[in-house]
Enzyme design. Structure first.
Site, PDB file in Angstrom:
ATOM      1  N   GLN A 154       0.897  -1.160   0.000  1.00 47.68           N
ATOM      2  CA  GLN A 154       0.000   0.000   0.000  1.00 47.68           C
ATOM      3  C   GLN A 154       0.932   1.204   0.000  1.00 47.68           C
ATOM      4  O   GLN A 154       1.452   1.595   1.031  1.00 47.68           O
ATOM      5  CB  GLN A 154      -0.929  -0.026   1.224  1.00 47.68           C
ATOM      6  CG  GLN A 154      -1.724   1.263   1.444  1.00 47.68           C
ATOM      7  CD  GLN A 154      -2.522   1.713   0.234  1.00 47.68           C
ATOM      8  OE1 GLN A 154      -3.179   0.910  -0.438  1.00 47.68           O
ATOM      9  NE2 GLN A 154      -2.453   2.999  -0.099  1.00 47.68           N
ATOM     10  N   PRO A 283      -5.863  -2.031   5.147  1.00 49.27           N
ATOM     11  CA  PRO A 283      -6.297  -0.919   5.997  1.00 49.27           C
ATOM     12  C   PRO A 283      -7.300   0.033   5.350  1.00 49.27           C
ATOM     13  O   PRO A 283      -7.860   0.888   6.027  1.00 49.27           O
ATOM     14  CB  PRO A 283      -4.989  -0.178   6.311  1.00 49.27           C
ATOM     15  CG  PRO A 283      -4.044  -0.568   5.223  1.00 49.27           C
ATOM     16  CD  PRO A 283      -4.441  -1.939   4.784  1.00 49.27           C
ATOM     17  N   GLY A 285     -10.551   0.692   2.151  1.00 44.28           N
ATOM     18  CA  GLY A 285     -11.615   0.013   1.425  1.00 44.28           C
ATOM     19  C   GLY A 285     -11.106  -0.414   0.057  1.00 44.28           C
ATOM     20  O   GLY A 285     -11.262  -1.551  -0.364  1.00 44.28           O
ATOM     21  N   GLY A 286     -10.495   0.553  -0.619  1.00 39.11           N
ATOM     22  CA  GLY A 286      -9.974   0.274  -1.946  1.00 39.11           C
ATOM     23  C   GLY A 286      -8.789   1.164  -2.246  1.00 39.11           C
ATOM     24  O   GLY A 286      -8.586   2.185  -1.591  1.00 39.11           O
ATOM     25  N   GLU A 288      -6.662   2.604  -5.790  1.00 36.63           N
ATOM     26  CA  GLU A 288      -6.791   2.715  -7.246  1.00 36.63           C
ATOM     27  C   GLU A 288      -5.519   2.371  -8.009  1.00 36.63           C
ATOM     28  O   GLU A 288      -5.148   3.080  -8.943  1.00 36.63           O
ATOM     29  CB  GLU A 288      -7.246   4.137  -7.588  1.00 36.63           C
ATOM     30  CG  GLU A 288      -6.227   5.262  -7.278  1.00 36.63           C
ATOM     31  CD  GLU A 288      -6.303   5.834  -5.872  1.00 36.63           C
ATOM     32  OE1 GLU A 288      -6.713   5.102  -4.946  1.00 36.63           O
ATOM     33  OE2 GLU A 288      -5.938   7.007  -5.701  1.00 36.63           O
ATOM     34  N   HIS A 312     -15.745   4.238  -7.337  1.00 36.31           N
ATOM     35  CA  HIS A 312     -14.772   5.205  -6.821  1.00 36.31           C
ATOM     36  C   HIS A 312     -13.365   4.923  -7.359  1.00 36.31           C
ATOM     37  O   HIS A 312     -12.722   5.806  -7.939  1.00 36.31           O
ATOM     38  CB  HIS A 312     -14.792   5.172  -5.291  1.00 36.31           C
ATOM     39  CG  HIS A 312     -13.832   6.122  -4.652  1.00 36.31           C
ATOM     40  ND1 HIS A 312     -14.207   7.377  -4.214  1.00 36.31           N
ATOM     41  CD2 HIS A 312     -12.502   6.029  -4.412  1.00 36.31           C
ATOM     42  CE1 HIS A 312     -13.147   7.996  -3.718  1.00 36.31           C
ATOM     43  NE2 HIS A 312     -12.093   7.196  -3.817  1.00 36.31           N
ATOM     44  N   GLU A 313     -12.916   3.702  -7.170  1.00 39.16           N
ATOM     45  CA  GLU A 313     -11.537   3.392  -7.595  1.00 39.16           C
ATOM     46  C   GLU A 313     -11.405   3.494  -9.113  1.00 39.16           C
ATOM     47  O   GLU A 313     -10.379   3.937  -9.624  1.00 39.16           O
ATOM     48  CB  GLU A 313     -11.105   2.017  -7.086  1.00 39.16           C
ATOM     49  CG  GLU A 313     -11.236   1.792  -5.576  1.00 39.16           C
ATOM     50  CD  GLU A 313     -10.676   2.906  -4.713  1.00 39.16           C
ATOM     51  OE1 GLU A 313      -9.797   3.666  -5.164  1.00 39.16           O
ATOM     52  OE2 GLU A 313     -11.136   3.043  -3.556  1.00 39.16           O
ATOM     53  N   HIS A 316     -10.893   7.020 -10.255  1.00 37.88           N
ATOM     54  CA  HIS A 316      -9.511   7.494 -10.088  1.00 37.88           C
ATOM     55  C   HIS A 316      -8.680   7.294 -11.362  1.00 37.88           C
ATOM     56  O   HIS A 316      -7.634   7.928 -11.509  1.00 37.88           O
ATOM     57  CB  HIS A 316      -8.819   6.746  -8.949  1.00 37.88           C
ATOM     58  CG  HIS A 316      -9.008   7.367  -7.588  1.00 37.88           C
ATOM     59  ND1 HIS A 316      -8.714   8.686  -7.318  1.00 37.88           N
ATOM     60  CD2 HIS A 316      -9.441   6.833  -6.412  1.00 37.88           C
ATOM     61  CE1 HIS A 316      -8.956   8.934  -6.029  1.00 37.88           C
ATOM     62  NE2 HIS A 316      -9.401   7.822  -5.467  1.00 37.88           N
ATOM     63  N   GLU A 335      -9.316  13.168  -4.561  1.00 40.74           N
ATOM     64  CA  GLU A 335     -10.450  12.506  -3.901  1.00 40.74           C
ATOM     65  C   GLU A 335     -11.789  13.216  -4.101  1.00 40.74           C
ATOM     66  O   GLU A 335     -12.822  12.563  -4.222  1.00 40.74           O
ATOM     67  CB  GLU A 335     -10.161  12.302  -2.411  1.00 40.74           C
ATOM     68  CG  GLU A 335      -8.967  11.379  -2.131  1.00 40.74           C
ATOM     69  CD  GLU A 335      -9.113   9.960  -2.703  1.00 40.74           C
ATOM     70  OE1 GLU A 335     -10.240   9.549  -3.049  1.00 40.74           O
ATOM     71  OE2 GLU A 335      -8.073   9.272  -2.815  1.00 40.74           O
ATOM     72  N   ASP A 390      -1.011  10.523   5.615  1.00 39.60           N
ATOM     73  CA  ASP A 390      -2.079   9.553   5.889  1.00 39.60           C
ATOM     74  C   ASP A 390      -3.129  10.132   6.845  1.00 39.60           C
ATOM     75  O   ASP A 390      -4.283   9.716   6.834  1.00 39.60           O
ATOM     76  CB  ASP A 390      -1.516   8.263   6.515  1.00 39.60           C
ATOM     77  CG  ASP A 390      -0.820   7.385   5.480  1.00 39.60           C
ATOM     78  OD1 ASP A 390      -0.909   7.704   4.277  1.00 39.60           O
ATOM     79  OD2 ASP A 390      -0.186   6.391   5.880  1.00 39.60           O
ATOM     80  N   TYR A 398     -12.697  14.417   0.431  1.00 37.63           N
ATOM     81  CA  TYR A 398     -13.678  13.626  -0.328  1.00 37.63           C
ATOM     82  C   TYR A 398     -14.996  14.373  -0.478  1.00 37.63           C
ATOM     83  O   TYR A 398     -15.452  14.651  -1.582  1.00 37.63           O
ATOM     84  CB  TYR A 398     -13.965  12.285   0.376  1.00 37.63           C
ATOM     85  CG  TYR A 398     -12.824  11.302   0.379  1.00 37.63           C
ATOM     86  CD1 TYR A 398     -11.752  11.449   1.249  1.00 37.63           C
ATOM     87  CD2 TYR A 398     -12.816  10.201  -0.475  1.00 37.63           C
ATOM     88  CE1 TYR A 398     -10.707  10.541   1.267  1.00 37.63           C
ATOM     89  CE2 TYR A 398     -11.774   9.282  -0.464  1.00 37.63           C
ATOM     90  CZ  TYR A 398     -10.723   9.462   0.406  1.00 37.63           C
ATOM     91  OH  TYR A 398      -9.688   8.554   0.419  1.00 37.63           O
ATOM     92  N   ARG A 572      -9.682  -2.765   8.246  1.00 40.40           N
ATOM     93  CA  ARG A 572     -10.048  -1.535   7.547  1.00 40.40           C
ATOM     94  C   ARG A 572     -10.285  -0.435   8.572  1.00 40.40           C
ATOM     95  O   ARG A 572     -11.236  -0.484   9.363  1.00 40.40           O
ATOM     96  CB  ARG A 572     -11.303  -1.779   6.700  1.00 40.40           C
ATOM     97  CG  ARG A 572     -11.671  -0.585   5.875  1.00 40.40           C
ATOM     98  CD  ARG A 572     -12.828  -0.867   4.944  1.00 40.40           C
ATOM     99  NE  ARG A 572     -13.195   0.361   4.261  1.00 40.40           N
ATOM    100  CZ  ARG A 572     -14.305   0.522   3.560  1.00 40.40           C
ATOM    101  NH1 ARG A 572     -15.152  -0.486   3.440  1.00 40.40           N
ATOM    102  NH2 ARG A 572     -14.561   1.673   2.977  1.00 40.40           N
TER     103      ARG A 572
HETATM  104  N1  BES Z   1      -6.761   6.441  -2.662  1.00 40.63           N
HETATM  105  C1  BES Z   1      -7.709   6.151  -1.649  1.00 40.63           C
HETATM  106  C2  BES Z   1      -7.121   5.428  -0.470  1.00 40.63           C
HETATM  107  C3  BES Z   1      -5.984   6.152   0.226  1.00 40.63           C
HETATM  108  C4  BES Z   1      -5.974   7.523   0.369  1.00 40.63           C
HETATM  109  C5  BES Z   1      -4.943   5.425   0.746  1.00 40.63           C
HETATM  110  C6  BES Z   1      -4.892   8.153   0.996  1.00 40.63           C
HETATM  111  C7  BES Z   1      -3.881   6.048   1.386  1.00 40.63           C
HETATM  112  C8  BES Z   1      -3.860   7.425   1.517  1.00 40.63           C
HETATM  113  C9  BES Z   1      -8.878   5.338  -2.200  1.00 40.63           C
HETATM  114  O1  BES Z   1      -9.269   5.725  -3.471  1.00 40.63           O
HETATM  115  C10 BES Z   1     -10.069   5.598  -1.325  1.00 40.63           C
HETATM  116  O2  BES Z   1     -10.484   6.717  -1.251  1.00 40.63           O
HETATM  117  N2  BES Z   1     -10.597   4.561  -0.677  1.00 40.63           N
HETATM  118  C11 BES Z   1     -11.762   4.649   0.165  1.00 40.63           C
HETATM  119  C12 BES Z   1     -12.952   3.994  -0.475  1.00 40.63           C
HETATM  120  C13 BES Z   1     -13.894   4.902  -1.145  1.00 40.63           C
HETATM  121  C14 BES Z   1     -15.137   4.158  -1.599  1.00 40.63           C
HETATM  122  C15 BES Z   1     -14.242   6.155  -0.424  1.00 40.63           C
HETATM  123  C16 BES Z   1     -11.491   3.881   1.436  1.00 40.63           C
HETATM  124  O3  BES Z   1     -10.532   3.134   1.468  1.00 40.63           O
HETATM  125  O4  BES Z   1     -12.274   4.007   2.378  1.00 40.63           O
HETATM  126 ZN    ZN Z   2     -10.145   7.632  -3.490  1.00 45.95          ZN
END
Ligand code: BES
Ligand code: ZN
Length: 623
Positions: A154, A283, A285-286, A288, A312-313, A316, A335, A390, A398, A572
């Site tokens: 990750q 850690p 949800g998804g 990209e 969502h992904e 991206h 985001e 992070d 978002y 998660r």
């Molecule tokens: N790119 C993000 C995950 C991320 C952001 C990882 C910043 C590390 C640092 C991914 O696209 C994301 O936003 N995932 C969301 C899911 C989404 C449906 C809102 C998540 O993991 O909750």
């Molecule tokens: Zn995202």
């Protein structure tokens, strides 16, 4: 006097130079990287890795092709916990130095380059450490099959440096080729095209090619007992055999989603779009990762109720991977745009009501986040220079980002706004962009033609002020409003549990209903609802999350075991951190939280452990 004049003059010259070079899309300084890409920048990576589960290490060689704008400057790379074994160019060793590590940031690797040549290749032989922050080595018990270990990376935001020495800033893009060696029972997948990955390689040698330039945070690797099944002309699913069938049916709408975005915002530029189901300790949800989205298994609900994550992904692939935030300061450009496009996809595929409901739920999450965060972190442009990026992953980039774009859409109309977005992606494709780039594009391409409609929409208020402007138009949903009203009435004893009609409820109905109940509920009501809908045993991961929050706060003991299992199994952050917080607020809960964390820690990802350690006030990194 003379002195201050000279200084003013110097500053004026400096800011003119900066303004001119930024306007040309040149590199912006990134506080989260030691690199100086304005002097020397990375263009291409040839990566060779051997995956060793026994020692939890990657052994490798990174061969970087670099571009030198300043022929005298050294190559500065980011590393974190890497053991550098050798550095060479054209077979000749190069002098290098590694700085003392800084928490979060890691160490600067400074390499002296041979004099002269513009283009040079630099070979770095290195090894990762078992505690690399960008990798998780999952034990067999943490996987679906419980038979073999699993490795996944990750890299976002600044963890790529813990497994590849690189210029770990989203302002630098490079192409890559990779060769990954694994034991034959495993399959390797990366964020790059590979027939080996789809077919499997009996010898355990996997070759990858990413011909589109990507930023380092999109470098990705997963290795496990994986299988592949196709789900469309350019899509498929990688998963352990135990989850493959469920994932294949859950992700069945993927090709329609890709087509829906293409119709609005331009072609999908990455070739394939596959999905990979990770162990539950992932850690997020998804993620990209180009060509292959990494996803938590907790979205496999069996009823497509959580596929907004795929939307969502996938989104991206335009906002983020094609047009990338230049530094983590501009994270909302990734985001916020993605969350906006995600909503449009959901609407295109499942109808306007689903879009409306998800927008409203998102808005309510934003309000809850605003109520909790300090004012400075409620800005769309917060300052994270000295902090872990992070920690910037709140609902603000978002949902406040999406809400801002929603204002524009509402004012100019969808057709004009879609044209504007499509133009934004086309004009900045394969580039890293700042909020100033966005403002310029907005002023020339939207404001210029719709000055009247956009009057009073002050972007600086959105970027620099907490909360959101009072005048903002906010999403509404009748469906949710009805269920929220019902939640209030039921909790107050005005509606009987048997009359709720829970059988017909979908995920948003549950989220709205439960979310509208007070945090502490009478135990007989909890028991009745549990009996009616079997929430403790059967709820999907998101409903379970809200239900367990109520159960913890209300002291509803029949759910205790299920809660403990959930917290230990799932990594998660979004699903479990609020449960830990709720535990801390109940009598005896701190002890229970600590006991649970001790049990869960060996299975958690370093990012999740770090967050929970800070929350529980425990010393870092003893896992
Ligand atoms: N790119 C993000 C995950 C991320 C952001 C990882 C910043 C590390 C640092 C991914 O696209 C994301 O936003 N995932 C969301 C899911 C989404 C449906 C809102 C998540 O993991 O909750
Ligand atoms: Zn995202």
């Amino acid at each position: 006097m003379t002195h201050s004049l000279t200084l003013t003059l110097k500053l004026a010259i400096l800011s003119t130079i900066l303004a001119v070079s930024y306007a040309r899309g040149a590199v912006v300084p990134d506080p989260h990287s030691f690199s100086r890409p304005d002097a020397v920048s990375l263009k291409h990576l040839d990566l060779k890795l051997t995956v060793d589960f026994a020692t939890k290490t990657l052994q490798g060689e990174a061969l970087w092709t670099v571009d030198r704008k300043d022929p005298a400057a050294p190559l500065l790379l980011d590393t974190k916990g890497l053991d550098i074994l050798a550095v060479a160019s054209d077979g000749t060793g190069l002098k290098y130095a590694i700085s003392e590590p800084r928490p979060i940031f890691g160490s600067k690797l400074e390499i002296n380059l041979p004099a002269g040549t513009d283009k040079v290749k630099v070979l770095i032989r290195y090894r990762t450490r078992p505690d690399a922050s960008g990798l998780q080595w999952v034990a067999p018990e943490g996987t679906a099959g419980r038979k073999a270990p699993f490795l996944f990376s990750q890299s976002q935001a600044i963890h790529a440096r813990s497994w590849v020495p690189c210029q770990d800033t989203p302002g630098v893009r490079f192409t890559y080729d990779a060769e990954v060696k694994v034991e034959p029972q495993f399959r390797a997948v990366m964020s790059a095209l590979s027939e080996d990955a789809r077919n499997g390689s009996p010898k355990g040698l996997y070759r990858f090619r990413q011909t589109r330039p990507i930023p380092s945070y999109l470098l990705a690797l997963a290795v496990g007992r994986l299988e592949f099944e196709s789900i469309g002309p350019r899509s498929g699913v990688y998963a352990e055999p135990e989850t493959l069938a469920l994932a294949v049916s859950e992700f069945g709408d993927t090709e329609s989603m890709i087509k829906a975005v293409e119709a609005r915002y331009g072609p999908y530029e990455w070739g394939r779009y596959d999905l990979l189901v990770l162990p539950p300790s992932f850690p997020f949800g998804g993620m990209e990762n180009p060509v292959v989205t990494f996803a938590t298994p907790t979205i496999l609900a069996g009823d497509k109720s959580m596929v907004s994550l795929v939307a969502h992904e996938l989104a991206h692939s335009w906002s983020g991977n094609l047009v990338t935030n230049a530094t983590w300061h501009d994270f909302w450009l990734n985001e916020g745009f993605t969350t906006y496009v995600e909503g449009r996809i959901m609407e295109d595929i499942y109808g306007p009501q689903r879009g409306e409901v998800e927008r409203r739920l998102g808005y309510e999450e934003l309000l809850r986040e605003i109520a909790e965060l300090p004012p400075e972190d409620q800005r769309l442009l917060p300052d994270f220079s000295d902090r872990d990026p992070d920690d910037g992953v709140t609902r603000i980039p978002y949902e406040k980002g999406r809400l801002l774009l929603y204002q524009m859409e509402k004012r100019v109309g969808r057709e004009a706004f879609d044209k504007f977005l499509k133009g934004w992606f086309a004009a900045h494709a394969w580039k890293s962009v700042t909020t100033d780039d966005f403002v310029r594009h907005y002023e020339s391409k939207l404001l210029a033609d719709h000055a009247e409609a956009l009057k009073g929409l002050n972007l600086r208020d959105w970027f620099d002020k907490p909360g959101h402007p009072q005048s903002a138009e906010v999403p509404q949903s009748d469906q949710l409003a009805k269920l929220q009203a019902l939640g209030g009435e039921w909790a107050a004893g005005k509606v009987k549990t048997a009359d709720l009609g829970t059988k017909a409820w979908t995920l948003p109905d549950w989220l709205a209903f439960l979310g509208a109940t007070p945090p502490v509920l009478p135990l007989p009501l909890m028991a009745e609802l549990d009996k009616a809908a079997d929430l403790t045993a059967k709820a999907n991961s998101e409903v379970a999350h809200v239900w367990f929050l109520r159960a913890i706060r209300s002291g509803y003991e029949p759910a205790d075991k299920a809660i403990d299992d959930y917290i230990v199994r799932i990594g998660r952050r979004k699903l479990i951190v609020p449960l830990y917080k709720a535990l801390l607020e109940t009598p005896g809960g701190t002890r229970r939280a600590k006991v649970l964390f001790e049990k869960a820690r060996p299975g958690y990802h370093p990012i999740t452990s770090g967050t929970v350690e800070r929350l529980l006030g425990l010393p870092a990194g003893t896992s």
